[in-house]
Design a protein around this motif. Structure first.
Motif, PDB file in Angstrom:
ATOM      1  N   PRO A 142     -31.420 -31.398  -7.008  1.00 48.46           N
ATOM      2  CA  PRO A 142     -31.318 -30.426  -8.111  1.00 48.46           C
ATOM      3  C   PRO A 142     -31.750 -29.010  -7.746  1.00 48.46           C
ATOM      4  O   PRO A 142     -31.126 -28.047  -8.183  1.00 48.46           O
ATOM      5  CB  PRO A 142     -32.243 -31.025  -9.189  1.00 48.46           C
ATOM      6  N   SER A 143     -32.795 -28.869  -6.935  1.00 49.75           N
ATOM      7  CA  SER A 143     -33.325 -27.531  -6.653  1.00 49.75           C
ATOM      8  C   SER A 143     -32.608 -26.879  -5.485  1.00 49.75           C
ATOM      9  O   SER A 143     -32.208 -27.535  -4.514  1.00 49.75           O
ATOM     10  CB  SER A 143     -34.821 -27.606  -6.352  1.00 49.75           C
ATOM     11  N   LEU A 144     -32.455 -25.566  -5.563  1.00 53.47           N
ATOM     12  CA  LEU A 144     -31.822 -24.797  -4.490  1.00 53.47           C
ATOM     13  C   LEU A 144     -32.680 -24.797  -3.235  1.00 53.47           C
ATOM     14  O   LEU A 144     -32.172 -24.847  -2.110  1.00 53.47           O
ATOM     15  CB  LEU A 144     -31.578 -23.357  -4.967  1.00 53.47           C
ATOM     16  N   LEU A 145     -34.006 -24.734  -3.415  1.00 53.00           N
ATOM     17  CA  LEU A 145     -34.919 -24.747  -2.278  1.00 53.00           C
ATOM     18  C   LEU A 145     -34.832 -26.077  -1.532  1.00 53.00           C
ATOM     19  O   LEU A 145     -34.859 -26.108  -0.294  1.00 53.00           O
ATOM     20  CB  LEU A 145     -36.354 -24.502  -2.755  1.00 53.00           C
ATOM     21  N   SER A 195     -31.411 -26.891   6.510  1.00 53.79           N
ATOM     22  CA  SER A 195     -32.075 -26.254   7.647  1.00 53.79           C
ATOM     23  C   SER A 195     -32.465 -27.266   8.712  1.00 53.79           C
ATOM     24  O   SER A 195     -32.505 -26.941   9.905  1.00 53.79           O
ATOM     25  CB  SER A 195     -33.314 -25.490   7.178  1.00 53.79           C
ATOM     26  N   THR A 196     -32.748 -28.510   8.296  1.00 51.21           N
ATOM     27  CA  THR A 196     -33.093 -29.540   9.276  1.00 51.21           C
ATOM     28  C   THR A 196     -31.891 -29.951  10.122  1.00 51.21           C
ATOM     29  O   THR A 196     -32.060 -30.506  11.208  1.00 51.21           O
ATOM     30  CB  THR A 196     -33.659 -30.785   8.576  1.00 51.21           C
ATOM     31  N   CYS A 197     -30.691 -29.689   9.626  1.00 53.29           N
ATOM     32  CA  CYS A 197     -29.470 -30.056  10.353  1.00 53.29           C
ATOM     33  C   CYS A 197     -28.839 -28.864  11.072  1.00 53.29           C
ATOM     34  O   CYS A 197     -27.886 -29.053  11.842  1.00 53.29           O
ATOM     35  CB  CYS A 197     -28.443 -30.649   9.394  1.00 53.29           C
ATOM     36  N   GLY A 198     -29.351 -27.659  10.816  1.00 57.49           N
ATOM     37  CA  GLY A 198     -28.690 -26.462  11.322  1.00 57.49           C
ATOM     38  C   GLY A 198     -28.564 -26.429  12.829  1.00 57.49           C
ATOM     39  O   GLY A 198     -27.491 -26.137  13.385  1.00 57.49           O
TER      40      GLY A 198
END
Length: 309
Positions: A229-232, A239-242
């Protein structure tokens, strides 16, 4: 020319990227820099993971092995090319060529399988976080790496054996800077139908299957992230997959570029330029992508720098 069954006395002539002596000097300096950066970057990643107990997790265990594989992948082609550029020598023996083919396929396949395993790791971490330590326990992590190595080793030895059964004409000129199976098959004077079938099956096993696994893993990851649900929360998950996704795009993008440049255009020059990206630039970029995008790696590297200074 009469067909000649190689027994170790015949030499291959690697035409390389250029015959211009001045350009060869520039290429030598450039590729030496790339090789040194590749070794340095991957050694730092290995040291950071080995020395920091916070990085003793499945994700970094797979990254550790990917760095080892990248070092082997670069060492298969670049040192020999540097020697040829420095000595203005283009010949390579039959034994050297077969050895290079064997290790090139071994480490190339290892990279492909390890990237698929790392995608599986990210899928479990994001979609099944509560069971992450149970599913990816140390025993299973070692099993995945060993299986990747064994499949890659079998594939490389099969190709090496099949190339050794080919017959060639004398004075063989390879329009490349290293010995590659497709180029050797093209130059063979004997029937290469079995080799073509083997290359097709190999491309499915070490290319299509890992890529399909990566695609499926990221499909499940994306579906799971969009339910957050949250954007964060979505940003943290992405970011963990970037870093891994960047490496995957770089590896498979350049690999597809090599295939397309050799089949669509038919130009050996374009194929060689694409191969430079695939065999040299990608292994050099991987450690920088992971170190620049990963806070834990940067902290571990900073600790090493502080200890040294």
């Amino acid at each position: 020319m009469e067909p000649y069954n190689l027994t170790g006395t015949l030499e291959f002539i690697l035409l390389g990227l250029s015959e211009d002596p001045e350009l060869q000097l520039i290429l030598f300096a450039l590729f030496l820099l790339i090789y040194l950066l590749t070794m340095l970057g991957n050694v730092l990643i290995i040291l950071a993971i080995s020395c920091d107990s916070h990085l003793h997790s499945p994700m970094y265990f797979f990254l550790y092995n990917l760095s080892l594989s990248d070092m082997g992948f670069s060492s298969t082609t670049i040192p020999k090319m540097l020697i040829n550029l420095h000595a203005h020598k283009r010949s390579t023996t039959y034994a050297e060529c077969l050895t290079q083919v064997s290790f090139f396929i071994l480490f190339g396949c290892m990279d492909s399988f390890l990237l698929a395993v790392m995608a599986y790791d990210r899928w479990v971490a994001i979609c099944h976080p509560l069971h992450y330590q149970v599913i990816l326990n140390p025993c299973r992590c070692r099993y995945l790496v060993v299986m990747s190595f064994c499949i890659s080793l079998i594939d490389s030895q099969v190709h090496c054996f099949m190339v050794s059964q080919l017959t060639f004409c004398t004075n063989i000129e390879i329009p490349h800077f290293f010995c590659d199976v497709p180029e050797l098959v093209k130059l063979a004077c004997s029937n290469t139908t079995i080799n073509d079938i083997a290359m097709f099956l190999s491309s499915i096993i070490v290319g299509f299957l890992p890529a399909s696994g990566i695609f499926y893993s990221y499909y499940k990851i994306t579906s799971s992230i969009f339910r957050v649900p949250s954007l964060l929360g979505k940003y943290k998950a992405f970011s963990t997959c970037g870093s891994h996704l960047s490496v995957v795009c770089l590896f498979y993008g350049t690999g597809i570029g090599v295939y397309l440049s050799s089949t669509v255009s038919g130009s050996s020059r374009e194929s060689m330029v694409a191969s430079v990206m695939y065999t040299m630039v990608v292994p050099m970029m991987n450690p920088f992508i992971y170190s620049l995008r990963n806070r834990d790696i940067k902290k571990a590297l900073w600790k090493i720098v502080c200890k040294i200074t």
